[in-house]
Design an enzyme around this catalytic site. Structure first.
Site, PDB file in Angstrom:
ATOM      1  N   ASP A 258       0.870  -1.185   0.000  1.00  0.00           N
ATOM      2  CA  ASP A 258       0.000   0.000   0.000  1.00  0.00           C
ATOM      3  C   ASP A 258       0.904   1.232   0.000  1.00  0.00           C
ATOM      4  O   ASP A 258       2.021   1.184   0.508  1.00  0.00           O
ATOM      5  CB  ASP A 258      -0.932   0.023   1.220  1.00  0.00           C
ATOM      6  CG  ASP A 258      -2.178   0.875   0.963  1.00  0.00           C
ATOM      7  OD1 ASP A 258      -3.250   0.298   0.688  1.00  0.00           O
ATOM      8  OD2 ASP A 258      -2.075   2.122   1.026  1.00  0.00           O
ATOM      9  N   SER A 259       0.397   2.329  -0.560  1.00  0.00           N
ATOM     10  CA  SER A 259       1.211   3.546  -0.602  1.00  0.00           C
ATOM     11  C   SER A 259       0.912   4.465   0.574  1.00  0.00           C
ATOM     12  O   SER A 259       1.493   5.541   0.681  1.00  0.00           O
ATOM     13  CB  SER A 259       0.980   4.291  -1.918  1.00  0.00           C
ATOM     14  OG  SER A 259      -0.378   4.631  -2.032  1.00  0.00           O
ATOM     15  N   ALA A 289       1.887   0.859  -5.997  1.00  0.00           N
ATOM     16  CA  ALA A 289       1.612  -0.491  -6.502  1.00  0.00           C
ATOM     17  C   ALA A 289       2.097  -0.671  -7.933  1.00  0.00           C
ATOM     18  O   ALA A 289       2.644  -1.722  -8.280  1.00  0.00           O
ATOM     19  CB  ALA A 289       0.111  -0.772  -6.420  1.00  0.00           C
ATOM     20  N   ASP A 309      -7.192  -4.961  -5.112  1.00  0.00           N
ATOM     21  CA  ASP A 309      -8.392  -4.224  -4.667  1.00  0.00           C
ATOM     22  C   ASP A 309      -8.096  -2.725  -4.638  1.00  0.00           C
ATOM     23  O   ASP A 309      -7.983  -2.123  -3.576  1.00  0.00           O
ATOM     24  CB  ASP A 309      -8.833  -4.728  -3.284  1.00  0.00           C
ATOM     25  CG  ASP A 309     -10.143  -4.077  -2.838  1.00  0.00           C
ATOM     26  OD1 ASP A 309     -10.924  -3.627  -3.701  1.00  0.00           O
ATOM     27  OD2 ASP A 309     -10.377  -4.022  -1.611  1.00  0.00           O
ATOM     28  N   CYS A 349     -14.110  -0.898  -7.703  1.00  0.00           N
ATOM     29  CA  CYS A 349     -15.199  -0.240  -6.963  1.00  0.00           C
ATOM     30  C   CYS A 349     -15.573   1.071  -7.651  1.00  0.00           C
ATOM     31  O   CYS A 349     -16.106   1.980  -7.026  1.00  0.00           O
ATOM     32  CB  CYS A 349     -14.821  -0.023  -5.507  1.00  0.00           C
ATOM     33  SG  CYS A 349     -13.384   1.024  -5.290  1.00  0.00           S
TER      34      CYS A 349
HETATM   35  N1  SAH Z   1      -8.494  -4.110   0.229  1.00  0.00           N
HETATM   36  C1  SAH Z   1      -8.693  -3.138   1.273  1.00  0.00           C
HETATM   37  C2  SAH Z   1      -9.251  -1.832   0.747  1.00  0.00           C
HETATM   38  C3  SAH Z   1      -8.415  -1.163  -0.325  1.00  0.00           C
HETATM   39  S1  SAH Z   1      -8.709   0.546  -0.480  1.00  0.00           S
HETATM   40  C4  SAH Z   1      -9.560  -3.739   2.367  1.00  0.00           C
HETATM   41  O1  SAH Z   1     -10.176  -4.819   2.177  1.00  0.00           O
HETATM   42  O2  SAH Z   1      -9.640  -3.141   3.428  1.00  0.00           O
HETATM   43  C5  SAH Z   1      -7.501   1.061  -1.600  1.00  0.00           C
HETATM   44  C6  SAH Z   1      -6.110   1.227  -1.018  1.00  0.00           C
HETATM   45  O3  SAH Z   1      -5.231   1.548  -2.080  1.00  0.00           O
HETATM   46  C7  SAH Z   1      -5.926   2.342   0.004  1.00  0.00           C
HETATM   47  O4  SAH Z   1      -5.400   1.806   1.181  1.00  0.00           O
HETATM   48  C8  SAH Z   1      -4.909   3.304  -0.629  1.00  0.00           C
HETATM   49  O5  SAH Z   1      -3.978   3.822   0.319  1.00  0.00           O
HETATM   50  C9  SAH Z   1      -4.199   2.408  -1.597  1.00  0.00           C
HETATM   51  N2  SAH Z   1      -3.591   3.052  -2.755  1.00  0.00           N
HETATM   52  C10 SAH Z   1      -4.108   4.027  -3.536  1.00  0.00           C
HETATM   53  N3  SAH Z   1      -3.291   4.275  -4.574  1.00  0.00           N
HETATM   54  C11 SAH Z   1      -2.223   3.449  -4.451  1.00  0.00           C
HETATM   55  C12 SAH Z   1      -1.039   3.209  -5.225  1.00  0.00           C
HETATM   56  N4  SAH Z   1      -0.805   3.882  -6.345  1.00  0.00           N
HETATM   57  N5  SAH Z   1      -0.198   2.260  -4.801  1.00  0.00           N
HETATM   58  C13 SAH Z   1      -0.428   1.561  -3.670  1.00  0.00           C
HETATM   59  N6  SAH Z   1      -1.537   1.733  -2.917  1.00  0.00           N
HETATM   60  C14 SAH Z   1      -2.413   2.667  -3.292  1.00  0.00           C
END
Ligand code: SAH
Length: 406
Positions: A258-259, A289, A309, A349
């Site tokens: 996660d970022s 990511a 996700d 989503c």
């Molecule tokens: N799967 C999680 C929800 C994901 S929400 C659950 O079940 O609880 C989406 C996530 O993506 C967030 O935590 C956000 O910080 C992260 N995110 C957004 N852009 C990103 C990127 N470019 N690289 C990595 N993570 C990212």
């Protein structure tokens, strides 16, 4: 008939629709777009209740007026005899809560109590985490009735706190400033949620949305059931939902990306909170990511189960094209990182990307990855996130379970 309709309605502000524009309301779709409105009668203020009338004067609905949004009004009720007052909101809140009692499951202490339009309360989201309810108001009408909504939620059994997180970006479109903070009661120092026997700390103050992605509960249970002995890659892990589910399902190893440093530190804390899970099988990567997936591939990494996700790349259909590229990219790399015979659980989503488009994007990614793959299952939101049949816009979350052939 039209005259009777006109006489029956109480005097007050009203929206007159253009001829033919009553059709979607007759199908019980709850939005009135600005282009459908022929005239505004009276001088309703933002959030005020207006009667919505067909061009021939027939009563169609009673709705919340929002002059600064393209969605000019959102329907509270289609019943001419029903007044919109504090008692109305009490009834709607109780109806939403009652609709979930049959779904209650003691393995979970989290539940979405109100899911906006699909619960007859446009712009209102309420999530319960134990004795704390987090309320998110995102439309002018919801804002107008804030006190009635807070009262109705605070009056529910076993509620110690109603916390407001009315800070979604969409409020700007409705001309509303952000508002967050305790609306009623006292916020516990730690808000903890139990899902399928796993404890998660929920940061209701600074976390994303209301603090936790309750909508993915069923998907996490499926990943739990598929994880045994597998090496798992959980991309966009947030506070570790799929990570903990996979570890509880006896995954051999889980790498989570996660970022958001804040999300990751809560994810680590969540793992530590569940000491029966194999703590040493989790690895965390604070990274973008898109870059990290390439790095993993360059390093020769491979996994048996990949979960993708991501956040909402396309809030509306206008963003679909750019979003499609982002979805394709991560799915391409996710599939490349998958061992033959491995599984990909991939989600979107984005309201602006429907199930058909999402499937096409993933198919394109598989083709570019040179992967022979098949859909073996589908994911969707859990039952406390209803999607009213008259409101297809509510159908935002979709997921595919894909098997890469040997
Ligand atoms: N799967 C999680 C929800 C994901 S929400 C659950 O079940 O609880 C989406 C996530 O993506 C967030 O935590 C956000 O910080 C992260 N995110 C957004 N852009 C990103 C990127 N470019 N690289 C990595 N993570 C990212």
């Amino acid at each position: 008939m039209a005259d009777a309709g006109r006489r029956a309605r109480p005097a007050g502000p009203a929206l007159m629709l253009k001829p033919g524009r009553e059709r979607s309301l007759k199908r019980r779709h709850p939005w009135i777009f600005s282009g459908a409105v022929a005239a505004v009668e009276g001088a309703p203020a933002t959030g005020d209740t207006v009667d919505v009338l067909a061009a021939d004067g027939e009563f169609l609905a009673r709705a919340a007026f929002s002059p600064s949004s393209q969605i000019r009004a959102r329907v509270w009720t289609f019943a001419a005899a029903e007044s919109v007052d504090a008692a109305f909101f009490e009834r709607r809140v109780q109806r939403a809560v009652a609709a979930r009692t049959g779904l209650r499951d003691d393995r979970h202490t989290g539940c979405r109590l109100i899911h906006g339009e699909s619960d007859g309360l446009p712009g209102v989201i309420a999530d319960r985490y134990g004795e704390t309810i987090v309320l998110q108001l995102s439309s002018a009408g919801a804002e107008h009735w804030r006190d009635a909504l807070v009262d109705a939620l605070a009056a529910l059994p076993r509620v110690a706190c109603v916390y407001e997180r009315s800070d979604a970006d969409v409020r700007q479109i409705e001309g509303l400033a952000a508002r967050t903070g305790v609306a009623r009661g006292v916020l516990p120092e730690r808000v903890v949620l139990v899902e399928d026997g796993l404890a998660y700390c929920v940061d209701v103050v600074n976390g994303q949305k209301t603090g936790f992605y309750l909508d993915q509960r069923d998907s996490r249970a499926i990943v739990h059931s598929l994880a045994a002995q597998r090496e798992v890659l959980n991309v966009f892990c947030y506070t570790g939902g799929f990570t903990l589910a996979a570890l509880a399902g006896n995954a051999a190893r889980v790498v989570s990306i996660d970022s958001s440093g804040e999300a990751l530190s809560l994810a680590r804390e969540n793992l530590a909170r569940n000491p029966t899970l194999p703590q040493d099988r989790a690895e965390w990567r604070d990274a973008d990511a898109f870059a990290e997936l390439r790095r993993l591939r360059d390093a020769g990494a491979a996994f048996d189960l990949v979960v993708l996700d991501p956040p909402k790349f396309a809030p509306t259909a206008q963003h679909a094209e750019r979003a499609a590229r982002a979805y394709k990219d991560i799915n391409l790399w996710g599939l490349k990182l998958l061992r033959p015979g491995g599984l990909l659980a991939t989600f979107s989503c984005s309201g602006g990307v429907d199930a058909g488009l999402f499937r096409k994007i993933v198919a394109g990614a598989a083709q570019d990855a040179g992967a022979d793959a098949a859909v073996i299952g589908r994911f969707g939101p859990c039952a406390d996130h209803p999607v009213a049949l008259a409101f297809p816009e509510g159908d935002y979350l979709k997921g595919l379970l894909i098997r890469k052939r040997e």
